[in-house]
Write a protein that holds these residues in place. Structure first.
Motif, PDB file in Angstrom:
ATOM      1  N   GLU A  32      12.143 -56.149   7.816  1.00 23.08           N
ATOM      2  CA  GLU A  32      13.490 -56.279   7.256  1.00 23.08           C
ATOM      3  C   GLU A  32      14.438 -56.964   8.234  1.00 23.08           C
ATOM      4  N   ASN A  33      13.913 -57.392   9.389  1.00 20.92           N
ATOM      5  CA  ASN A  33      14.712 -58.014  10.452  1.00 20.92           C
ATOM      6  C   ASN A  33      15.839 -57.109  10.939  1.00 20.92           C
ATOM      7  N   MET A  34      15.539 -55.800  11.032  1.00 19.74           N
ATOM      8  CA  MET A  34      16.518 -54.836  11.521  1.00 19.74           C
ATOM      9  C   MET A  34      16.237 -54.544  12.987  1.00 19.74           C
ATOM     10  N   ASP A  35      17.276 -54.308  13.753  1.00 22.84           N
ATOM     11  CA  ASP A  35      17.182 -54.001  15.173  1.00 22.84           C
ATOM     12  C   ASP A  35      16.604 -52.598  15.343  1.00 22.84           C
ATOM     13  N   THR A  36      15.381 -52.478  15.823  1.00 22.73           N
ATOM     14  CA  THR A  36      14.734 -51.175  15.953  1.00 22.73           C
ATOM     15  C   THR A  36      15.340 -50.327  17.075  1.00 22.73           C
ATOM     16  N   GLU A  37      16.197 -50.914  17.888  1.00 24.32           N
ATOM     17  CA  GLU A  37      16.890 -50.139  18.926  1.00 24.32           C
ATOM     18  C   GLU A  37      18.030 -49.329  18.324  1.00 24.32           C
ATOM     19  N   GLU A  38      18.679 -49.851  17.296  1.00 25.43           N
ATOM     20  CA  GLU A  38      19.835 -49.202  16.669  1.00 25.43           C
ATOM     21  C   GLU A  38      19.517 -48.624  15.297  1.00 25.43           C
ATOM     22  N   ALA A  39      18.754 -49.347  14.506  1.00 24.96           N
ATOM     23  CA  ALA A  39      18.452 -48.931  13.135  1.00 24.96           C
ATOM     24  C   ALA A  39      17.450 -47.782  13.143  1.00 24.96           C
ATOM     25  N   GLY A  40      17.325 -47.140  11.994  1.00 25.51           N
ATOM     26  CA  GLY A  40      16.372 -46.047  11.895  1.00 25.51           C
ATOM     27  C   GLY A  40      16.094 -45.666  10.456  1.00 25.51           C
ATOM     28  N   LEU A  41      15.247 -44.687  10.316  1.00 26.32           N
ATOM     29  CA  LEU A  41      14.857 -44.154   9.024  1.00 26.32           C
ATOM     30  C   LEU A  41      15.767 -42.975   8.691  1.00 26.32           C
ATOM     31  N   ARG A  42      16.467 -43.058   7.578  1.00 24.65           N
ATOM     32  CA  ARG A  42      17.307 -41.944   7.127  1.00 24.65           C
ATOM     33  C   ARG A  42      16.464 -41.064   6.216  1.00 24.65           C
ATOM     34  N   LEU A  43      16.390 -39.784   6.540  1.00 26.16           N
ATOM     35  CA  LEU A  43      15.677 -38.790   5.744  1.00 26.16           C
ATOM     36  C   LEU A  43      16.724 -37.853   5.160  1.00 26.16           C
ATOM     37  N   PHE A  44      16.712 -37.674   3.832  1.00 20.69           N
ATOM     38  CA  PHE A  44      17.726 -36.833   3.207  1.00 20.69           C
ATOM     39  C   PHE A  44      17.143 -36.083   2.019  1.00 20.69           C
ATOM     40  N   VAL A  45      17.895 -35.084   1.579  1.00 18.31           N
ATOM     41  CA  VAL A  45      17.539 -34.290   0.406  1.00 18.31           C
ATOM     42  C   VAL A  45      18.629 -34.511  -0.627  1.00 18.31           C
ATOM     43  N   GLN A  46      18.205 -34.671  -1.877  1.00 17.39           N
ATOM     44  CA  GLN A  46      19.170 -34.866  -2.959  1.00 17.39           C
ATOM     45  C   GLN A  46      18.800 -33.974  -4.139  1.00 17.39           C
ATOM     46  N   GLN A  47      19.773 -33.707  -4.990  1.00 17.98           N
ATOM     47  CA  GLN A  47      19.523 -32.957  -6.209  1.00 17.98           C
ATOM     48  C   GLN A  47      18.680 -33.824  -7.131  1.00 17.98           C
ATOM     49  N   GLY A  48      17.678 -33.222  -7.746  1.00 20.61           N
ATOM     50  CA  GLY A  48      16.888 -33.978  -8.703  1.00 20.61           C
ATOM     51  C   GLY A  48      15.484 -33.450  -8.847  1.00 20.61           C
ATOM     52  N   GLY A  49      14.818 -33.896  -9.857  1.00 25.02           N
ATOM     53  CA  GLY A  49      13.459 -33.459 -10.135  1.00 25.02           C
ATOM     54  C   GLY A  49      13.444 -32.135 -10.867  1.00 25.02           C
ATOM     55  N   LEU A  53      15.224 -30.154  -6.064  1.00 26.79           N
ATOM     56  CA  LEU A  53      15.533 -30.998  -4.914  1.00 26.79           C
ATOM     57  C   LEU A  53      14.439 -32.040  -4.725  1.00 26.79           C
ATOM     58  N   SER A  54      14.821 -33.183  -4.194  1.00 26.87           N
ATOM     59  CA  SER A  54      13.813 -34.194  -3.872  1.00 26.87           C
ATOM     60  C   SER A  54      14.189 -34.878  -2.559  1.00 26.87           C
ATOM     61  N   TYR A  55      13.192 -35.468  -1.921  1.00 22.19           N
ATOM     62  CA  TYR A  55      13.400 -36.178  -0.660  1.00 22.19           C
ATOM     63  C   TYR A  55      13.817 -37.607  -0.949  1.00 22.19           C
ATOM     64  N   GLY A  56      14.577 -38.154  -0.041  1.00 18.22           N
ATOM     65  CA  GLY A  56      14.909 -39.559  -0.087  1.00 18.22           C
ATOM     66  C   GLY A  56      14.752 -40.148   1.299  1.00 18.22           C
ATOM     67  N   MET A  57      14.411 -41.409   1.356  1.00 18.07           N
ATOM     68  CA  MET A  57      14.282 -42.131   2.625  1.00 18.07           C
ATOM     69  C   MET A  57      14.798 -43.545   2.412  1.00 18.07           C
ATOM     70  N   ARG A  58      15.462 -44.057   3.425  1.00 20.10           N
ATOM     71  CA  ARG A  58      15.899 -45.456   3.423  1.00 20.10           C
ATOM     72  C   ARG A  58      16.168 -45.847   4.870  1.00 20.10           C
ATOM     73  N   PHE A  59      16.282 -47.127   5.107  1.00 22.64           N
ATOM     74  CA  PHE A  59      16.628 -47.599   6.437  1.00 22.64           C
ATOM     75  C   PHE A  59      18.131 -47.752   6.546  1.00 22.64           C
ATOM     76  N   ASP A  60      18.685 -47.363   7.680  1.00 22.53           N
ATOM     77  CA  ASP A  60      20.098 -47.529   7.979  1.00 22.53           C
ATOM     78  C   ASP A  60      20.239 -48.283   9.294  1.00 22.53           C
ATOM     79  N   THR A  61      21.309 -49.045   9.394  1.00 22.42           N
ATOM     80  CA  THR A  61      21.526 -49.829  10.614  1.00 22.42           C
ATOM     81  C   THR A  61      21.979 -48.971  11.785  1.00 22.42           C
TER      82      THR A  61
END
Length: 122
Positions: A32-49, A53-61
């Motif tokens: 994704e051409n993201m800076d691995t020194e600053e960016a990371g994987l966001r792990l979260f829980v959301q209402q659903g299913g 509850l369900s898990y969510g993951m995305r990349f954040d800068t």
């Protein structure tokens, strides 16, 4: 990084990431051409299913101001305080399967999961 010394003096992160999961995430971040020194994987829980509850993951800068930040095997993981109460003690792994592959959260707080495995209850 937050740690817990309850296991005989050794410190353990409140969220663990396996080496395989970190390698996969870092490879995707790089793609994704993201800076691995600053960016990371966001792990979260959301209402659903069907279990609530369900898990969510995305990349954040970068992390949000109140996030817990864990760094293991070169990967930064961001977790907001509301999600942490549901996933503390979890291990993020990467599963390689014949029909599917992907990130998996092994959560010791889960008391039940829906039949399809997409949502959970603590």
């Amino acid at each position: 990084m937050s740690t817990d010394a309850a296991d005989g003096g050794e410190t353990r992160p409140r969220i663990e990431v396996t080496e395989d999961a970190a390698e996969q995430a870092l490879s995707l971040l790089d793609g994704e051409n993201m800076d691995t020194e600053e960016a990371g994987l966001r792990l979260f829980v959301q209402q659903g299913g069907c279990a609530g509850l369900s898990y969510g993951m995305r990349f954040d800068t970068e992390p949000e101001e109140d996030d817990e930040v864990y760094e293991q095997h070169g990967l930064r993981v961001f977790v907001d305080p509301a999600s942490l109460k549901y996933i503390e003690g979890s291990v993020v792994d990467y599963e390689h399967g014949l029909q599917a592959a992907g990130f998996e959260v092994q959560n010791p707080n889960v008391v039940s999961e829906c039949g399809c495995g997409e949502s959970f209850r603590t």
